[in-house]
Write a protein that holds these residues in place. Sequence first.
Motif, PDB file in Angstrom:
ATOM      1  N   ASN A  17      45.561  32.604  97.233  1.00  0.00           N
ATOM      2  CA  ASN A  17      46.308  31.657  98.074  1.00  0.00           C
ATOM      3  C   ASN A  17      47.769  31.463  97.669  1.00  0.00           C
ATOM      4  N   TYR A  18      48.202  32.043  96.580  1.00  0.00           N
ATOM      5  CA  TYR A  18      49.572  31.813  96.116  1.00  0.00           C
ATOM      6  C   TYR A  18      50.618  32.278  97.127  1.00  0.00           C
ATOM      7  N   HIS A  19      50.250  33.235  97.994  1.00  0.00           N
ATOM      8  CA  HIS A  19      51.216  33.774  98.958  1.00  0.00           C
ATOM      9  C   HIS A  19      51.758  32.704  99.906  1.00  0.00           C
ATOM     10  N   TYR A  20      51.039  31.580 100.043  1.00  0.00           N
ATOM     11  CA  TYR A  20      51.533  30.480 100.868  1.00  0.00           C
ATOM     12  C   TYR A  20      52.794  29.852 100.273  1.00  0.00           C
ATOM     13  N   LEU A  21      53.053  30.125  98.995  1.00  0.00           N
ATOM     14  CA  LEU A  21      54.178  29.500  98.295  1.00  0.00           C
ATOM     15  C   LEU A  21      55.371  30.426  98.098  1.00  0.00           C
ATOM     16  N   VAL A  22      55.281  31.660  98.558  1.00  0.00           N
ATOM     17  CA  VAL A  22      56.337  32.649  98.291  1.00  0.00           C
ATOM     18  C   VAL A  22      57.704  32.171  98.781  1.00  0.00           C
ATOM     19  N   ASN A  23      57.792  31.659  99.991  1.00  0.00           N
ATOM     20  CA  ASN A  23      59.089  31.212 100.517  1.00  0.00           C
ATOM     21  C   ASN A  23      59.623  30.010  99.757  1.00  0.00           C
ATOM     22  N   ILE A  24      58.782  29.040  99.471  1.00  0.00           N
ATOM     23  CA  ILE A  24      59.212  27.861  98.717  1.00  0.00           C
ATOM     24  C   ILE A  24      59.690  28.271  97.326  1.00  0.00           C
ATOM     25  N   ALA A  25      58.960  29.163  96.684  1.00  0.00           N
ATOM     26  CA  ALA A  25      59.297  29.572  95.315  1.00  0.00           C
ATOM     27  C   ALA A  25      60.677  30.210  95.221  1.00  0.00           C
ATOM     28  N   GLN A  26      61.199  30.697  96.319  1.00  0.00           N
ATOM     29  CA  GLN A  26      62.509  31.341  96.309  1.00  0.00           C
ATOM     30  C   GLN A  26      63.661  30.373  96.585  1.00  0.00           C
ATOM     31  N   GLU A  27      63.352  29.071  96.773  1.00  0.00           N
ATOM     32  CA  GLU A  27      64.420  28.092  96.987  1.00  0.00           C
ATOM     33  C   GLU A  27      65.299  28.009  95.739  1.00  0.00           C
ATOM     34  N   LYS A  28      66.598  27.863  95.952  1.00  0.00           N
ATOM     35  CA  LYS A  28      67.573  27.856  94.859  1.00  0.00           C
ATOM     36  C   LYS A  28      67.315  26.688  93.900  1.00  0.00           C
ATOM     37  N   ASP A  29      67.308  27.009  92.622  1.00  0.00           N
ATOM     38  CA  ASP A  29      67.172  26.017  91.534  1.00  0.00           C
ATOM     39  C   ASP A  29      65.902  25.170  91.620  1.00  0.00           C
ATOM     40  N   LEU A  30      64.865  25.678  92.263  1.00  0.00           N
ATOM     41  CA  LEU A  30      63.622  24.925  92.427  1.00  0.00           C
ATOM     42  C   LEU A  30      63.035  24.514  91.080  1.00  0.00           C
ATOM     43  N   LYS A  58      39.921  27.680  79.869  1.00  0.00           N
ATOM     44  CA  LYS A  58      39.722  26.230  79.922  1.00  0.00           C
ATOM     45  C   LYS A  58      40.901  25.447  79.336  1.00  0.00           C
ATOM     46  N   THR A  59      42.115  26.016  79.471  1.00  0.00           N
ATOM     47  CA  THR A  59      43.313  25.339  78.966  1.00  0.00           C
ATOM     48  C   THR A  59      44.268  24.908  80.080  1.00  0.00           C
ATOM     49  N   THR A  60      44.056  25.405  81.293  1.00  0.00           N
ATOM     50  CA  THR A  60      44.875  24.988  82.435  1.00  0.00           C
ATOM     51  C   THR A  60      44.003  24.861  83.681  1.00  0.00           C
ATOM     52  N   LEU A  61      44.509  24.081  84.607  1.00  0.00           N
ATOM     53  CA  LEU A  61      43.878  23.909  85.907  1.00  0.00           C
ATOM     54  C   LEU A  61      45.028  23.738  86.899  1.00  0.00           C
ATOM     55  N   ALA A  62      45.371  24.813  87.585  1.00  0.00           N
ATOM     56  CA  ALA A  62      46.531  24.813  88.478  1.00  0.00           C
ATOM     57  C   ALA A  62      46.099  24.564  89.923  1.00  0.00           C
ATOM     58  N   PHE A  63      46.976  23.886  90.658  1.00  0.00           N
ATOM     59  CA  PHE A  63      46.689  23.536  92.042  1.00  0.00           C
ATOM     60  C   PHE A  63      47.800  24.000  92.968  1.00  0.00           C
ATOM     61  N   ILE A  64      47.414  24.363  94.175  1.00  0.00           N
ATOM     62  CA  ILE A  64      48.351  24.543  95.273  1.00  0.00           C
ATOM     63  C   ILE A  64      48.333  23.219  96.032  1.00  0.00           C
ATOM     64  N   ILE A  65      49.508  22.764  96.439  1.00  0.00           N
ATOM     65  CA  ILE A  65      49.660  21.449  97.069  1.00  0.00           C
ATOM     66  C   ILE A  65      49.805  21.617  98.573  1.00  0.00           C
ATOM     67  N   TYR A  66      48.958  20.901  99.315  1.00  0.00           N
ATOM     68  CA  TYR A  66      49.040  20.901 100.776  1.00  0.00           C
ATOM     69  C   TYR A  66      49.379  19.491 101.244  1.00  0.00           C
ATOM     70  N   ASP A  67      50.519  19.349 101.913  1.00  0.00           N
ATOM     71  CA  ASP A  67      50.965  18.060 102.444  1.00  0.00           C
ATOM     72  C   ASP A  67      50.299  17.856 103.805  1.00  0.00           C
ATOM     73  N   LYS A  68      49.375  16.916 103.869  1.00  0.00           N
ATOM     74  CA  LYS A  68      48.633  16.674 105.101  1.00  0.00           C
ATOM     75  C   LYS A  68      49.511  16.071 106.202  1.00  0.00           C
ATOM     76  N   GLU A  69      50.510  15.294 105.794  1.00  0.00           N
ATOM     77  CA  GLU A  69      51.411  14.675 106.765  1.00  0.00           C
ATOM     78  C   GLU A  69      52.247  15.727 107.491  1.00  0.00           C
ATOM     79  N   LYS A  70      52.792  16.669 106.725  1.00  0.00           N
ATOM     80  CA  LYS A  70      53.628  17.724 107.308  1.00  0.00           C
ATOM     81  C   LYS A  70      52.815  18.953 107.703  1.00  0.00           C
ATOM     82  N   ALA A  72      51.607  21.375 105.834  1.00  0.00           N
ATOM     83  CA  ALA A  72      52.242  22.557 105.250  1.00  0.00           C
ATOM     84  C   ALA A  72      51.997  22.597 103.745  1.00  0.00           C
ATOM     85  N   TYR A  73      51.986  23.803 103.198  1.00  0.00           N
ATOM     86  CA  TYR A  73      51.923  23.960 101.752  1.00  0.00           C
ATOM     87  C   TYR A  73      53.272  23.549 101.171  1.00  0.00           C
TER      88      TYR A  73
END
Length: 187
Positions: A17-30, A58-70, A72-73
Amino acid sequence: MTLENNRVKLMLLDLSNYHYLVNIAQEKDLIFYSPSDISTPEKLKAYVQVAVNGYYQKTTLAFIIYDKEKQAYAGSTRFGLINHKSKVLHIGWTWLGDDFQGTGLNKNIKFLMLQHAFETLQFEKVEFRIDERNSKSGKAVEKIGATLEGVLKQDTLMLDGFRRSTCCYGILKGEWHAIKNVAFSGF
């Protein structure tokens, strides 16, 4: 595993599912204040692979964030440096696209994560590590009840060679009930 309320849904971040974040990840100085690099699809995939490896260790638990209001990921966040014996973990590695910053989304994310850490996982302490220069994030964790415990001087090497100092904030399980009722009233 999914954490969810009326505003946000946190789902495990992985290579499916990480591909949903590709465009956001390229934002300047994110993630300017992070020693990581997610600026290309390949670098984002490597970043996610590190998180997936940590999940199996068992040292990390990463999440993708989905904004229900907008509808969008919005970005990513994680539990990291999970110490099951001492019952201490970190919340961090949080990045949100420009369109999602300052909207209240991050407060909802932190509430769900703190609630899960203290009420479900029964951890004793949650820590936040923030670049000393990132006053916006420092103020945000102070607003939700975290206490500045100290500063690690020049402890992290950044991609550009700068040695940052890291502010260490914490919330104890014994403080959670009061924080939940004050900082998160209305949740």
